[in-house]
Scaffold this active site. Structure first.
Site, PDB file in Angstrom:
ATOM      1  N   HIS A  74      -9.067  46.677  39.381  1.00  0.00           N
ATOM      2  CA  HIS A  74     -10.233  47.521  39.125  1.00  0.00           C
ATOM      3  C   HIS A  74      -9.839  48.697  38.245  1.00  0.00           C
ATOM      4  O   HIS A  74      -8.819  49.354  38.491  1.00  0.00           O
ATOM      5  CB  HIS A  74     -10.806  48.047  40.456  1.00  0.00           C
ATOM      6  N   SER A  75     -10.622  48.960  37.200  1.00  0.00           N
ATOM      7  CA  SER A  75     -10.467  50.136  36.363  1.00  0.00           C
ATOM      8  C   SER A  75      -9.062  50.194  35.762  1.00  0.00           C
ATOM      9  O   SER A  75      -8.642  49.263  35.076  1.00  0.00           O
ATOM     10  CB  SER A  75     -10.806  51.387  37.178  1.00  0.00           C
ATOM     11  N   SER A  76      -8.282  51.254  36.030  1.00  0.00           N
ATOM     12  CA  SER A  76      -6.913  51.322  35.504  1.00  0.00           C
ATOM     13  C   SER A  76      -6.022  50.259  36.115  1.00  0.00           C
ATOM     14  O   SER A  76      -4.932  49.972  35.587  1.00  0.00           O
ATOM     15  CB  SER A  76      -6.313  52.706  35.749  1.00  0.00           C
ATOM     16  N   HIS A 215     -19.575  51.972  38.725  1.00  0.00           N
ATOM     17  CA  HIS A 215     -18.178  51.609  38.485  1.00  0.00           C
ATOM     18  C   HIS A 215     -17.430  51.171  39.747  1.00  0.00           C
ATOM     19  O   HIS A 215     -16.376  50.544  39.636  1.00  0.00           O
ATOM     20  CB  HIS A 215     -17.461  52.800  37.835  1.00  0.00           C
TER      21      HIS A 215
END
Length: 249
Positions: A74-76, A215
């Protein structure tokens, strides 16, 4: 049964998957906390970086002897799973980028951010090498609008080691593995992931899905996310989803 390893992004920890894991019924699910995050926040050092986070996940794969793994970042965490693929592709079935950065070898998350956002993060680094956010503003940006969600997330957020997003991946090639991009479309403050989503949507080598949520879908729409991950879209009732689930392919 599928073996999932779910890798959180910045400022989060393994706790963020707590609403999703019970919905992945019949599957083997592992949720490591990266060094310096969540319940391992006390282990952060000024030099904690991307290599440490890759090593965290590789250790789970090796010590639990996990194979044929669907590795979700997820994300980074997209940088983390890419680094893991460089290290031990033989243990992986698929890479899933959940509203995540997709760096190439030699790139960092910072390389993929708009310059203004990169400079903002650098200005928030404390003396311990961690990016310290205003939690209320961060949750606004992640489109966490429900008071109950914010109350659950807020006390669990922790400053994030800057090295995790500043350090580049090794230059080693990323092996050819099946890839899946899941794009979250509700972004009131701008979408840093739209370019990755557009590239995946138009590339037949990628599986692509969209979730009409912010997000943090593991918090806001866990049933819809579990459905996409397990590919059981017709068997889960999307009572917690604010809008339709759109599948690209």
């Amino acid at each position: 049964m599928t073996t999932f390893v779910l890798v959180h992004g910045g400022w989060h920890g393994a706790w963020c998957w707590r609403r999703v894991t019970p919905l992945l019924t019949g599957h083997d699910v592992h949720c490591p906390t990266l060094t310096g995050g969540g319940d391992r926040a006390h282990l952060a050092r000024p030099d904690t970086g991307l290599a440490d986070h890759v090593a965290d996940v590789v250790a789970v794969l090796e010590l639990d002897d996990l194979r044929d793994v669907v590795l979700v970042g997820h994300s980074s965490g997209g940088a983390v799973i890419t680094g893991v693929a460089q290290r031990c592709p033989e243990r992986l079935r698929e890479l899933v980028y959940l509203d995540a950065f997709v760096p190439a070898p030699g790139q960092s998350v910072f390389d993929l951010l708009p310059a203004v956002l990169r400079e903002r993060f650098l200005g928030l680094v404390d003396g311990s090498g961690r990016i310290v956010l205003d939690w209320e503003a961060a949750m606004d940006g992640w489109a966490l609008t429900a008071a109950a969600d914010r109350d659950w997330v807020r006390p669990r957020l922790r400053p994030f080691p800057v090295g995790a997003v500043r350090d580049p991946l090794p230059l080693d090639p990323v092996p050819e593995l099946p890839r899946h991009y899941i794009h979250c479309t509700v972004k009131p403050g701008g979408d840093s992931f739209a370019g990755f989503a557009d590239a995946a949507r138009t590339d037949p080598a990628w599986r692509f899905d969209e979730l009409e949520t912010g997000h943090d879908p593991m918090v806001t729409t866990p049933a819809a996310l579990a459905a996409v991950l397990s590919a059981e879209r017709q068997q889960i009732h999307f009572a917690d989803a604010p809008g339709p689930l759109a599948s690209g392919r």
